[in-house]
Design an enzyme around this catalytic site. Structure first.
Site, PDB file in Angstrom:
ATOM      1  N   ASP A  10       3.568 -12.861 -10.712  1.00 35.14           N
ATOM      2  CA  ASP A  10       2.349 -14.004 -10.245  1.00 35.14           C
ATOM      3  C   ASP A  10       3.297 -14.933  -9.626  1.00 35.14           C
ATOM      4  OD1 ASP A  10      -0.741 -15.176 -10.974  1.00 35.14           O
ATOM      5  OD2 ASP A  10       0.681 -16.098  -9.360  1.00 35.14           O
ATOM      6  N   ASP A 106      -0.611 -12.644  -3.765  1.00 35.20           N
ATOM      7  CA  ASP A 106       0.650 -13.157  -4.800  1.00 35.20           C
ATOM      8  C   ASP A 106       0.755 -12.627  -6.148  1.00 35.20           C
ATOM      9  OD1 ASP A 106      -1.233 -14.785  -6.232  1.00 35.20           O
ATOM     10  OD2 ASP A 106       0.224 -16.213  -6.571  1.00 35.20           O
ATOM     11  N   GLU A 107      -0.063 -11.648  -6.315  1.00 34.75           N
ATOM     12  CA  GLU A 107      -0.127 -11.057  -7.783  1.00 34.75           C
ATOM     13  C   GLU A 107      -0.112  -9.673  -7.923  1.00 34.75           C
ATOM     14  OE1 GLU A 107      -3.370 -12.726  -9.656  1.00 34.75           O
ATOM     15  OE2 GLU A 107      -3.299 -11.672 -11.428  1.00 34.75           O
TER      16      GLU A 107
END
Ligand code: TTP
Ligand code: MG
Length: 389
Positions: A10, A106-107
């Site tokens: 993350d 983003d993860e």
């Protein structure tokens, strides 16, 4: 059977970190991404860790952020840039395993169980990925590694930002049992309150309770949190191309009543979903919107589209309709959008596309491509297009 090895990655303060990276003057300063004029309507997408100290966080109305942090630097959302960066980090992940599940830009979860023979231990792979993101993308990521998804995600959050935590059988109790019950998947505010009322405040408390008692109190959810408290979670990492749906949801830190904020958030969710559909060359036929009110009451509503799509304009138009139907003006705790009934083959679909739509499809793909390559905001996407309608 060898133990699974799952990595959860993350990025830290993702949009804000990208802005700070690209403008060194912003480093170390409170940066708020969401809009350049905080006196106007709008919502915070994210805030740098410096801005979080002022109490600014994602999904907060910009005006509230400005009240808390007038000295902040307010910037518009540059989705095309964040998408390009996202593609870059996902390209790194895919070098280590095809089993990458995108949770958002983003993860991601990576199942590296089978990668260890080639690349070394999961921990080594995790360190390497973190280092490559730092060197090649110039950003920091927080990484969690464990033997299942629940614990890997918990781990990545433990030392954020720039964290690196491995949870294994030997440190599981020490690291996880002291955490509050709300860190268990499925525990929302109502269940948290009820657990507190029963004297269960930490994950360790839940682990010590009787599973039968928990089941009596909470039904299936009670069984589930008991399993999680024991560090048991069998959910597989599902790469998007095998997924049955692509969705994204957001739990607001503070309940939201402002419809403008809700629609802006809906748009952000749709942008994420549309991009991920296109990245995986797939189309969906069904759009679902989920609204959870402050009291935990949850409503979903779904609609079949006239034809399959992966275009933000089309998904948003439908999602907005569904949302308007669902929303009754009460404070909202969670908002989600999912596209399902996916097809992955391109050829069959094309004959159903009209000329116009083919053009838009082509445009979206070219735009994605150029964004990935150059990252320039070449075309105004959904919002702008929607206004024309
Ligand atoms: P997050 O990973 O939730 O947040 P973050 O990366 O900014 O910060 P951290 O992980 O260090 O806590 O979300 C990733 C990006 O998604 C975020 O940078 C902006 C976007 N986002 C929104 O646009 N609206 C939201 O409500 C949330 C939660 C995120
Ligand atoms: Mg993040």
């Amino acid at each position: 059977m060898s133990e699974r090895k799952i990595i959860h990655v993350d990025m830290d303060a993702f949009y804000a970190a990208v802005e700070q990276r690209d403008n060194p003057e912003l480093k170390g300063k409170p940066v708020v991404v969401g809009g350049s004029d905080p006196t106007r309507r709008g919502v915070v997408s994210t805030a740098s860790y410096e801005a979080r100290k002022f109490g600014v966080h994602s999904a907060m109305p910009l005006r509230e952020a400005y009240r808390r942090c007038p000295e902040g630097i307010y910037l518009p959302v540059n989705m095309s840039k964040y998408r390009r960066v996202s593609q870059q980090i996902f390209d790194i992940f895919l070098e280590y395993t095809p089993l990458v599940e995108n949770i958002s830009l983003d993860e991601a979860f990576l199942d590296v169980t089978g990668s260890q023979r080639l690349f070394g231990s999961a921990e080594k792979i995790g360190r390497e990925i973190k280092e490559r993101i730092r060197k090649e993308v110039n950003l920091t990521a927080s990484i969690g590694i464990s033997y299942n998804k629940f614990l890997a995600k918990l781990a990545s959050d433990l030392e954020k930002p720039d964290g690196f935590v491995v949870i294994d059988r030997s440190n599981f109790k020490r690291l996880v049992h002291p955490l509050p019950v709300k860190r268990l998947w499925g525990v929302g505010s109502r269940m948290e309150e009820k657990l507190h009322a029963l004297g269960l405040r930490t994950i360790g408390d839940v682990a010590q309770a009787s599973p039968l008692y928990l089941k009596k109190q909470f039904g299936v959810a009670g069984e589930q949190i008991y399993m999680l408290s024991q560090g048991i979670d069998d959910r597989p990492v599902v790469p998007e191309r095998e997924a049955k749906s692509v969705g994204r949801e957001i739990t607001f830190p503070d309940d939201v009543v402002d419809e403008e904020v809700l629609l802006a958030t809906l748009m952000q969710l749709v942008e994420d979903v549309g991009f991920r559909l296109r990245r995986n060359k797939c189309w969906g036929r069904c759009v679902t919107v989920k609204v959870r009110y402050a009291g935990f009451e949850t409503h979903t509503r779904q609609a079949q589209l006239f034809r399959q799509t992966n275009l933000e304009t089309e998904i948003y138009t439908e999602a907005k309709k569904l949302f308007t139907h669902l929303y009754d003006g009460r404070p909202v705790r969670l908002l989600g959008v999912t596209v399902s009934q996916l097809t992955f083959s391109e050829e069959q679909q094309l004959e159903f596309f009209e000329q116009e739509r083919q053009k838009e499809q082509a445009l979206a793909e070219v735009t994605d491509l150029l964004r990935q390559k150059y990252g320039r905001p070449l075309v105004m996407r959904a919002r702008g297009l929607e206004r024309k309608e």
